[in-house]
Design a protein around this motif. Structure first.
Motif, PDB file in Angstrom:
ATOM      1  N   THR A 326      -9.648 -60.394 -12.844  1.00 20.51           N
ATOM      2  CA  THR A 326     -10.800 -59.558 -13.168  1.00 20.51           C
ATOM      3  C   THR A 326     -11.987 -60.422 -13.591  1.00 20.51           C
ATOM      4  N   CYS A 327     -11.724 -61.487 -14.363  1.00 17.24           N
ATOM      5  CA  CYS A 327     -12.807 -62.401 -14.743  1.00 17.24           C
ATOM      6  C   CYS A 327     -13.488 -62.973 -13.501  1.00 17.24           C
ATOM      7  N   GLY A 328     -12.698 -63.396 -12.530  1.00 19.05           N
ATOM      8  CA  GLY A 328     -13.266 -63.947 -11.309  1.00 19.05           C
ATOM      9  C   GLY A 328     -14.066 -62.935 -10.525  1.00 19.05           C
ATOM     10  N   ASP A 353      -9.256 -69.550  -8.287  1.00 20.54           N
ATOM     11  CA  ASP A 353      -9.523 -70.696  -9.160  1.00 20.54           C
ATOM     12  C   ASP A 353      -9.920 -70.240 -10.565  1.00 20.54           C
ATOM     13  N   VAL A 354     -10.708 -69.175 -10.656  1.00 22.38           N
ATOM     14  CA  VAL A 354     -11.064 -68.646 -11.975  1.00 22.38           C
ATOM     15  C   VAL A 354      -9.814 -68.126 -12.681  1.00 22.38           C
ATOM     16  N   ALA A 355      -8.952 -67.428 -11.935  1.00 20.76           N
ATOM     17  CA  ALA A 355      -7.721 -66.887 -12.532  1.00 20.76           C
ATOM     18  C   ALA A 355      -6.841 -68.010 -13.075  1.00 20.76           C
ATOM     19  N   ALA A 356      -6.748 -69.116 -12.334  1.00 21.84           N
ATOM     20  CA  ALA A 356      -5.945 -70.253 -12.798  1.00 21.84           C
ATOM     21  C   ALA A 356      -6.538 -70.848 -14.069  1.00 21.84           C
ATOM     22  N   VAL A 358      -8.416 -69.249 -16.353  1.00 19.08           N
ATOM     23  CA  VAL A 358      -8.166 -68.309 -17.450  1.00 19.08           C
ATOM     24  C   VAL A 358      -6.709 -68.405 -17.888  1.00 19.08           C
ATOM     25  N   GLY A 359      -5.803 -68.556 -16.940  1.00 20.06           N
ATOM     26  CA  GLY A 359      -4.393 -68.685 -17.285  1.00 20.06           C
ATOM     27  C   GLY A 359      -4.109 -69.890 -18.162  1.00 20.06           C
ATOM     28  N   ARG A 360      -4.873 -70.963 -17.977  1.00 20.48           N
ATOM     29  CA  ARG A 360      -4.680 -72.169 -18.793  1.00 20.48           C
ATOM     30  C   ARG A 360      -5.334 -72.055 -20.166  1.00 20.48           C
ATOM     31  N   CYS A 361      -6.445 -71.290 -20.250  1.00 26.96           N
ATOM     32  CA  CYS A 361      -7.295 -71.367 -21.442  1.00 26.96           C
ATOM     33  C   CYS A 361      -7.283 -70.137 -22.334  1.00 26.96           C
ATOM     34  N   ALA A 362      -7.027 -68.978 -21.776  1.00 29.73           N
ATOM     35  CA  ALA A 362      -7.291 -67.743 -22.528  1.00 29.73           C
ATOM     36  C   ALA A 362      -6.106 -66.797 -22.471  1.00 29.73           C
ATOM     37  N   ASN A 375     -17.112 -75.069 -19.667  1.00 29.11           N
ATOM     38  CA  ASN A 375     -17.247 -76.225 -18.783  1.00 29.11           C
ATOM     39  C   ASN A 375     -16.344 -76.084 -17.563  1.00 29.11           C
ATOM     40  N   GLY A 376     -15.130 -75.531 -17.769  1.00 30.10           N
ATOM     41  CA  GLY A 376     -14.226 -75.289 -16.641  1.00 30.10           C
ATOM     42  C   GLY A 376     -14.815 -74.283 -15.665  1.00 30.10           C
ATOM     43  N   VAL A 377     -15.450 -73.239 -16.197  1.00 27.75           N
ATOM     44  CA  VAL A 377     -16.096 -72.248 -15.338  1.00 27.75           C
ATOM     45  C   VAL A 377     -17.195 -72.898 -14.512  1.00 27.75           C
ATOM     46  N   PHE A 378     -18.002 -73.750 -15.151  1.00 30.61           N
ATOM     47  CA  PHE A 378     -19.090 -74.393 -14.426  1.00 30.61           C
ATOM     48  C   PHE A 378     -18.569 -75.310 -13.327  1.00 30.61           C
TER      49      PHE A 378
END
Length: 424
Positions: A326-328, A353-356, A358-362, A375-378
């Motif tokens: 959903t974030c992606g 890639d966004v889902a991966a 988020v899975g690592r960070c949130a 920074n990961g998002v950017f």
């Protein structure tokens, strides 16, 4: 934006050209030596460092523009943003003679007539205005935000010049800038700077922010004295005891409570009212020994379109739940208007890639670091050449600034909860 006189823009353009040529004559040989002896990365850092110093020398418009634009790590290189982050609002105060001229222009006298006394030394200084302390006849202290004389014309000419340079860069179709929403970025930053020049708009912003946060007893926005204000001077209640070291003097429980109150205020701005203070750096957010948080300077505030407010709300709710897909998808939706929309397999790869990330960070039970996640998002955006529209990106950038500020108030704050907190 009112068009400044052409001769002023041309003069500033010539001064800029001279400055660039002089900087290049110094930097390029040094860069070549550093690249040979230390590698490309060190040479690039040297260029970014010298560029930041040159920005400071060019004056307040370029400093302000660089401060705001430097938060767009999805558009500008991260190492350059690191250097631009060194820029701050502590600049040389208004010279006494210029201050007297500014007071006379605003009030017809060297000391505003409603004051019993005025401290001639500013208590704080910024690129657009300086803050002074005065005392009313009844003994109450007030803070006076005095605009630098002549700053409007200088900054409007500089903004016109920046816009012309960006248009020229777009016509050249430089590969490095391909796909970047530079016109959107410049337009948004220009509007933000002009908003800070407009003290009438700032009065409205302060009134709105005070009304929106009035139900939060632990958060204070200093009251304005509208009848004493002028187009070039704002008058507030003076708040004593503003000290960046205050959090260290408070018990841990009090620091945690007040940090949570600031997060609740951010939640209300973003997800309830849609009116956001976009400059929450440590110089604008303080804790008081009396057990309250103070938010200052509403010059750079924006009202979010309903669509953007809903997108940001959905993004942070999904982030707290660890729902990366959903974030992606929200991030893809936020590109509307920035000219970088993806579709088909490219869109699916971006969302994955966004889902991966988020899975690592949130998500529940994870220690969330907004700066690391951002920074990961950017990096993901840059890899896919996806850039969010500025009306979505800048509130997110404000949250990254706020996270750094809040962690200075209380290191244990869970910033991930800004999207789900149900404020005071």
């Amino acid at each position: 934006m009112d068009r400044p006189p052409a001769h002023r823009v041309v003069a500033r353009g010539c001064a800029l050209l001279v400055a660039v040529v002089a900087e290049a004559a110094l930097t390029l040989p040094a860069c070549a030596v550093v690249r040979l002896t230390g590698g490309r990365a060190r040479a690039r850092r040297l260029v970014y460092r010298r560029l930041t110093r040159r920005v400071q020398a060019l004056g307040p418009t370029f400093v302000k523009f660089a401060q705001i634009a430097g938060s767009r790590r999805d558009v500008l290189p991260g190492a350059l943003c690191d250097e631009l982050a060194r820029l701050h609002d502590r600049v040389r105060p208004i010279a006494p003679r210029d201050a007297e001229r500014a007071w006379r222009a605003a009030y017809g006298r060297a000391v505003p007539p409603f004051l019993a006394s005025l401290d001639p030394v500013p208590v704080a200084g910024g690129s657009i205005a300086c803050m002074y302390r005065g005392v009313l006849p009844d003994g109450r202290a007030v803070a006076l935000k005095l605009k630098r004389p002549g700053i409007d014309g200088v900054m409007r000419a500089d903004l016109a010049l920046i816009r012309a340079l960006v248009r020229g860069a777009e016509r050249l179709r430089l590969p490095l800038l391909r796909g970047m929403p530079m016109a959107d970025l410049v337009g948004y930053v220009s509007e933000a700077i002009l908003g800070q020049l407009d003290f009438g708009r700032e009065q409205e912003n302060i009134a709105t922010l005070r009304a929106n946060l009035a139900a939060m007893p632990d958060v204070e926005v200093p009251a304005l004295h509208p009848g004493l204000c002028r187009p070039t001077c704002l008058v507030f209640d003076f708040v004593p005891g503003l000290d960046a070291d205050t959090p260290r003097t408070l018990p841990d429980g009090e620091r945690a409570r007040l940090a949570s109150a600031v997060l609740a205020a951010a939640h209300r701005m973003l997800f309830v009212d849609g009116f956001v203070h976009c400059d929450p750096h440590p110089g604008n957010v303080y804790l008081l020994p009396q057990g309250r948080a103070v938010i200052l300077d509403a010059g750079y505030s924006v009202r979010l379109p309903d669509r953007v407010r809903k997108l940001i709300g959905t993004f942070f709710a999904a982030l707290a739940a660890g729902d990366g897909r959903t974030c992606g998808e929200v991030m893809l939706a936020s590109t509307a208007g920035a000219g970088t929309e993806l579709s088909g397999r490219a869109a699916q790869a971006f969302v994955a890639d966004v889902a991966a990330l988020v899975g690592r960070c949130a998500g529940p039970g994870k220690a969330f670091d907004m700066a690391y996640f951002g920074n990961g998002v950017f990096e993901v955006q840059s890899a896919h050449r996806v850039y969010a529209a500025s009306d979505f990106a800048f509130p997110i950038m404000a949250l990254m600034i706020l996270e750094s500020t809040v962690r200075g108030l209380w290191p244990g704050a869970d910033f991930q909860q800004v999207g789900v907190v149900t404020g005071a």
